[in-house]
Design an enzyme around this catalytic site. Structure first.
Site, PDB file in Angstrom:
ATOM      1  N   GLN A 174      67.126 -66.261 -12.685  1.00 46.16           N
ATOM      2  CA  GLN A 174      66.472 -66.219 -11.389  1.00 46.16           C
ATOM      3  C   GLN A 174      66.099 -67.623 -10.948  1.00 46.16           C
ATOM      4  O   GLN A 174      65.627 -68.428 -11.754  1.00 46.16           O
ATOM      5  CB  GLN A 174      65.198 -65.358 -11.457  1.00 46.16           C
ATOM      6  CG  GLN A 174      64.487 -65.173 -10.129  1.00 46.16           C
ATOM      7  CD  GLN A 174      63.241 -64.318 -10.274  1.00 46.16           C
ATOM      8  OE1 GLN A 174      62.195 -64.804 -10.644  1.00 46.16           O
ATOM      9  NE2 GLN A 174      63.380 -63.028 -10.007  1.00 46.16           N
TER      10      GLN A 174
ATOM     11  N   ASP B 167      62.077 -58.498 -13.259  1.00 44.22           N
ATOM     12  CA  ASP B 167      61.509 -59.447 -12.296  1.00 44.22           C
ATOM     13  C   ASP B 167      60.088 -59.862 -12.679  1.00 44.22           C
ATOM     14  O   ASP B 167      59.498 -60.724 -12.031  1.00 44.22           O
ATOM     15  CB  ASP B 167      61.518 -58.843 -10.888  1.00 44.22           C
ATOM     16  CG  ASP B 167      61.225 -59.861  -9.806  1.00 44.22           C
ATOM     17  OD1 ASP B 167      61.640 -61.018  -9.952  1.00 44.22           O
ATOM     18  OD2 ASP B 167      60.569 -59.506  -8.811  1.00 44.22           O
TER      19      ASP B 167
ATOM     20  N   SER C  45      60.855 -65.271  -5.139  1.00 48.41           N
ATOM     21  CA  SER C  45      62.193 -65.231  -5.721  1.00 48.41           C
ATOM     22  C   SER C  45      63.239 -65.473  -4.637  1.00 48.41           C
ATOM     23  O   SER C  45      63.128 -64.958  -3.528  1.00 48.41           O
ATOM     24  CB  SER C  45      62.448 -63.876  -6.381  1.00 48.41           C
ATOM     25  OG  SER C  45      61.494 -63.621  -7.382  1.00 48.41           O
TER      26      SER C  45
END
Length: 297
Positions: free
Chosen positions: A289, A214, A238
């Protein structure tokens, strides 16, 4: 002003990371992820993803290992509270198993994660991606050296963030000055590793990779716009996160190359894709993502 790091040493930082990624059992299929020591404000998304994966792993037997996960973020986590993780055993087959995890704070879900597990087997193999030709991590300066050139121009919270000693070391191949305001290609190459040896637990290395996955990814979609979180010129969050684990034998405490690319942004959202390689060029994992990206007025 120097960009000197402050805080505990590498071994203690990694001990803290292992504790953070090791969930405790509260009851049948119910686990809890601990708080980040010294954490403030919103919980790092990679922490929630990693803790949810760790909880799912605890419920899978028969030699099956995690090979993919898909997560949706719904609310920002609060660093003041631990995270409860409820696991649903959706499927157990002969080769594959599927788990669904709800990450909960204050009685409300902050993330849902679905993970798939596969019993290792031999099969057809190929890869269409080769590791980019980039300098070795040993030939790149530490992050603290690079940020000296611009840290004094950043807001105080960003300066404090960059000076914190962390359990994961990053070495950027193409580090951008976050204050230059110039458009850049939406591509990043970043070597990373946990800063001290991790235990010889393959599942822990998978969870650690999920944690790091991430980092830097969403920022790729800001590069063409000359915006940056650290400079305070953009904000974002996100929306979802996916990881596919291709190889079983890798270590998160040895250098891995994270190469990221943003093929599109629009309508307040940015799409980002990533690939993670080991030093020999093996494709270890792929990531994707989408997140909210907005220019600060």
């Amino acid at each position: 002003m120097e960009a000197a790091e402050t805080g505990p040493g590498p071994e203690e930082m990694v001990e803290r990371l292992v504790r953070l990624l090791t969930v405790s059992e509260l009851g049948p299929d119910l686990y809890q992820g601990s708080r980040q020591i010294g954490g403030k404000g919103r919980v790092f998304g990679g922490q929630v993803v990693a803790q949810a994966l760790a909880a799912a792993i605890r419920t899978v037997e028969g030699g099956r290992i995690a090979h993919s996960l898909h997560a949706y973020f719904m609310r920002g986590g609060d660093e003041n509270f631990p995270i409860d993780l409820r696991v649903h055993r959706d499927f157990d087959g002969r080769s594959f198993a599927t788990r669904r995890v709800e990450a909960i704070q204050g009685g409300e879900p902050i993330l849902t994660l679905t993970a798939s597990f596969h019993r290792p087997e031999e099969g057809l193999a190929h890869t269409d991606y080769r590791m980019p030709a980039v300098p070795r991590p040993e030939d790149l300066p530490p992050e603290a050296e690079i940020v000296k050139s611009f840290i004094d121009k950043l807001p105080a919270p960003a300066q404090a963030f960059l000076r914190r000693r962390r359990a994961v070391e990053l070495r950027h191949v193409n580090r951008v000055d976050p204050t230059d305001g110039q458009p850049h290609d939406p591509v990043q190459h970043v070597w990373f590793r946990v800063v001290a040896p991790l235990p010889d637990d393959a599942d822990l290395h998978r969870v650690a990779l999920a944690y790091v996955s991430d980092m830097v990814l969403l920022g790729s979609s800001l590069l063409p716009h000359g915006l940056n979180w650290l400079a305070g010129t953009a904000k974002g969050a996100s929306l979802d996160h996916a990881v596919w684990l291709h190889e079983r034998d890798f270590r998160a405490d040895d250098w891995l190359l994270y190469t990221t690319h943003s093929p599109w942004s629009g309508g307040g959202r940015g799409l980002n894709q990533g690939r993670i390689y080991d030093r020999t060029g093996r494709l270890i994992a792929s990531t994707a993502q989408e997140g909210v990206i907005r220019k600060m007025s």
